[in-house]
Design a protein around this motif. Structure first.
Motif, PDB file in Angstrom:
ATOM      1  N   GLU A  10     -10.365   1.579  -1.426  1.00  0.00           N
ATOM      2  CA  GLU A  10     -11.625   2.442  -1.734  1.00  0.00           C
ATOM      3  C   GLU A  10     -11.955   1.973  -3.294  1.00  0.00           C
ATOM      4  OE1 GLU A  10     -13.101   4.652  -0.393  1.00  0.00           O
ATOM      5  OE2 GLU A  10     -11.810   5.504   1.358  1.00  0.00           O
ATOM      6  N   VAL A  11     -12.875   1.224  -3.402  1.00  0.00           N
ATOM      7  CA  VAL A  11     -13.255   0.487  -4.658  1.00  0.00           C
ATOM      8  C   VAL A  11     -13.816   1.489  -5.612  1.00  0.00           C
ATOM      9  CG1 VAL A  11     -14.859  -1.156  -5.814  1.00  0.00           C
ATOM     10  CG2 VAL A  11     -13.790  -1.725  -3.779  1.00  0.00           C
ATOM     11  N   VAL A  12     -13.035   1.468  -6.893  1.00  0.00           N
ATOM     12  CA  VAL A  12     -13.424   2.436  -8.027  1.00  0.00           C
ATOM     13  C   VAL A  12     -14.159   1.560  -9.073  1.00  0.00           C
ATOM     14  CG1 VAL A  12     -12.561   3.375  -9.949  1.00  0.00           C
ATOM     15  CG2 VAL A  12     -11.301   3.865  -7.652  1.00  0.00           C
ATOM     16  N   ARG A  13     -14.151   0.341  -9.283  1.00  0.00           N
ATOM     17  CA  ARG A  13     -14.900  -0.610 -10.041  1.00  0.00           C
ATOM     18  C   ARG A  13     -14.483  -1.942  -9.683  1.00  0.00           C
ATOM     19  NH1 ARG A  13     -16.492  -0.921 -15.876  1.00  0.00           N
ATOM     20  NH2 ARG A  13     -15.576   1.496 -16.422  1.00  0.00           N
ATOM     21  N   GLU A  20      -8.572   2.261  -4.777  1.00  0.00           N
ATOM     22  CA  GLU A  20      -7.567   3.008  -4.458  1.00  0.00           C
ATOM     23  C   GLU A  20      -6.935   2.625  -3.023  1.00  0.00           C
ATOM     24  OE1 GLU A  20      -8.584   7.205  -4.712  1.00  0.00           O
ATOM     25  OE2 GLU A  20      -9.304   7.128  -6.791  1.00  0.00           O
TER      26      GLU A  20
ATOM     27  N   ARG B 303     -22.964  -1.093 -14.039  1.00  0.00           N
ATOM     28  CA  ARG B 303     -21.626  -1.783 -13.211  1.00  0.00           C
ATOM     29  C   ARG B 303     -21.776  -1.305 -12.005  1.00  0.00           C
ATOM     30  NH1 ARG B 303     -17.567   1.210 -12.280  1.00  0.00           N
ATOM     31  NH2 ARG B 303     -16.946   3.312 -13.540  1.00  0.00           N
ATOM     32  N   ASN B 304     -21.039  -2.136 -11.188  1.00  0.00           N
ATOM     33  CA  ASN B 304     -20.857  -1.774  -9.742  1.00  0.00           C
ATOM     34  C   ASN B 304     -19.425  -0.866  -9.458  1.00  0.00           C
ATOM     35  OD1 ASN B 304     -23.076  -3.048  -8.926  1.00  0.00           O
ATOM     36  ND2 ASN B 304     -22.163  -4.708  -8.001  1.00  0.00           N
ATOM     37  N   GLY B 305     -19.375  -0.037  -8.637  1.00  0.00           N
ATOM     38  CA  GLY B 305     -18.202   0.702  -8.319  1.00  0.00           C
ATOM     39  C   GLY B 305     -18.414   2.139  -8.437  1.00  0.00           C
ATOM     40  N   ARG B 306     -17.230   2.925  -8.482  1.00  0.00           N
ATOM     41  CA  ARG B 306     -17.520   4.291  -8.091  1.00  0.00           C
ATOM     42  C   ARG B 306     -18.004   4.979  -9.664  1.00  0.00           C
ATOM     43  NH1 ARG B 306     -11.908   7.042  -6.644  1.00  0.00           N
ATOM     44  NH2 ARG B 306     -12.414   5.942  -4.609  1.00  0.00           N
TER      45      ARG B 306
END
Lengths: 347, 347
Positions: A10-13, A20, B303-306
């Protein structure tokens, strides 16, 4: 979600890459390699030429230890549960600054490599040494620091003396990947992930405690009482089944993991509906001396509808997970009791 | 989730029946009738015979007001946003006792009925009256009280003097259903839901403040500072789009609602990533003087991501939603800032 669409991470950045472990991957005793969480501060560094580690500072003879030397030395395998200090930051109020980690900055991994203490014995540590500083190849700018900051973290000398702190070359039986610190990283049992420095280039014996950026400005508990470097993993438990939102029978079998950086797990208890009626879970055999302990309990629920499952672990030091941690500005060490809401249906 | 499988209500407890409005239903200005949250303490009471309300106590002439009389009196329609005092209890740490409400004990409803003040004028309120007590037909045992407890709640006399507090006979243009208080219930603009007493049987003018169970033991802020009855809805906002877990573009349009029981909404701000960079949203026209205000803002994410979206509202009294509320034992009035985590992908 369709199993085919469950992501590996699970991409956070995306940049630098932080991701994750999906909750499904944390069902397994050992986290599958592709599902191991990734934490990077500056992205994956480019390494050129044959890799070697410079061992220097308060030692009898400074040395450059090549990868070939490391490979030729006795290899040990240690399985550790490793949690990012920022895991569960999203569960804190107010929301602290930092990457928005939910529950998955957590994995259990088998490391293979050379005991750090074996390398320290090669160089001969001077009696004046108090800490071992691990420096990484990754570096970059930070908003709250001047120039280029390099990732580096120290350990008290005493914590480097057990054989199970490794300069790891392999993870789950395969060579380390670049994202996980190839060609060589530290693996420190019982400590939050920041201690397990990736892409190690230097091992330095220090005669005074390290005061660098990642020791005094980040990975610190910045609380009303002052600033303290983050170190061992606080005692914690997670519920792996039932999953949040699941529909369950009136007899609910609750299972999960518990771990602590301060000793083995002595007790896990489960409560339903936020009350103080804590029921003891049965503990299984820990996955390793440094990895999580499985637990399970069967609970009879007396009514239909939404219920809240909570678990709390107590470790050998006698410390129990709190309902909520003392808030800290950077959002580290959140081992507060979690809630899993499920729906009870009698059938 | 497939739209066809979205439930009309999210059940919190089957017996007595308690259920939330699904998040999708809260997209609409007016909550569709079938999706209006249901809160019952003792289940739906069985009413027999022609219904009437006894109006008594500190009045010039006690009266029994029949349903036919209420129907013959001037009818008013008022639209209110109504939130259960226990909404968002699941967001509190430690988890308080009480029903595990998540976000959906919240609806916006159009009520039609008779102004309570018109009924009070019929009976003539004595100058000594200070409160109006509404008693309901539902009753039952409670763990922490003796005998049978009847649902009853009082309002300060001043709060009953505006025409917009109704003895409601209809909801969203249809006759009240049993679960929502048929044949007649109170609807109190600006107050948490417990004030909008269902299945009203008695209206009593009191000369001293009411001290009953639901006024002094439940629906109270039980805090370190003492015990205070819960009254008006604290200022609050919710994000209705994007949904939690959504994948969004770098230009994120965030929309939602804001409301307060202490005045109109003056300002809504949105923040990305937990920082203190709050960007002002554009406010739309409130759905009514007593209902929520729509808002929206377009935010550029770098930015990309969460990312974590948060919104906070400020009302005309100058009060802003806090990061986290002062914890109270029974878990009421949680208007702490919520977090919506979404995934940014540049396309």
């Amino acid at each position: 979600m369709n199993p085919a669409t469950v992501p590996l991470l699970e991409v956070v950045r995306h940049e630098p890459f932080n991701a994750e472990s999906p909750s499904g991957a944390l069902q397994h005793p050992l986290t599958p390699l592709a599902n191991v969480y990734v934490r990077t501060n500056f992205g994956v560094p480019e390494l050129s030429g044959p890799h070697a580690i410079r061992v220097h500072g308060a030692v009898h003879r400074e040395m450059t230890v090549s990868l070939d030397t490391l490979r030729a030395m006795p290899q040990h395998t240690v399985t550790t549960t490793m949690e990012c200090a920022g895991n569960d930051r999203l569960g804190m109020r107010p929301l602290p600054v930092g990457e928005p980690w939910h529950h998955g900055a957590l994995s259990t991994v088998s490391w293979t490599g050379v005991s750090l203490v074996d390398v320290l014995e090669l160089v001969g540590v001077l009696p004046s040494a108090v800490e071992v500083l691990l420096t990484a190849a990754d570096a970059g700018p930070r908003d709250d620091a001047e120039g280029t900051v390099r990732f580096a973290r120290s350990l008290p000398l005493a914590d480097t003396q057990r054989r199970d702190t490794l300069l790891a070359l392999e993870m789950n039986g395969a060579p380390l990947t670049p994202a996980h610190g190839a060609p060589v990283r530290l693996a420190v049992p019982g400590w939050y992930g920041m201690a397990s420095v990736k892409w190690v280039t230097h091992v330095e014996l220090l005669q005074t405690p390290y005061e660098g950026y990642f020791q005094r400005q980040r990975y610190v508990y910045d609380e009303a009482g002052g600033i303290t470097p983050v170190d061992r993993m606080r005692v914690k438990s997670i519920i792996t089944s039932p999953a949040a939102g699941a529909r369950v029978d009136r007899t609910v079998i609750v299972t999960g993991w518990a771990w602590s950086g301060f000793g083995s797990i002595r007790r896990v208890e489960v409560s339903v509906d936020g009350g103080d009626d804590w029921q003891p879970a049965v503990l299984g055999k820990p996955v390793s001396a440094y990895a999580w302990t499985p637990w399970s309990v069967s609970i009879e629920v007396v009514r239909n509808g939404r219920i809240v499952l909570r678990s709390r672990a107590t470790d050998a030091s006698g410390v129990t997970q709190p309902d909520a941690i003392v808030w800290n500005r950077l959002g580290y060490g959140n081992n507060g009791i979690r809630q899993v809401v499920v729906e009870v249906e009698s059938r």
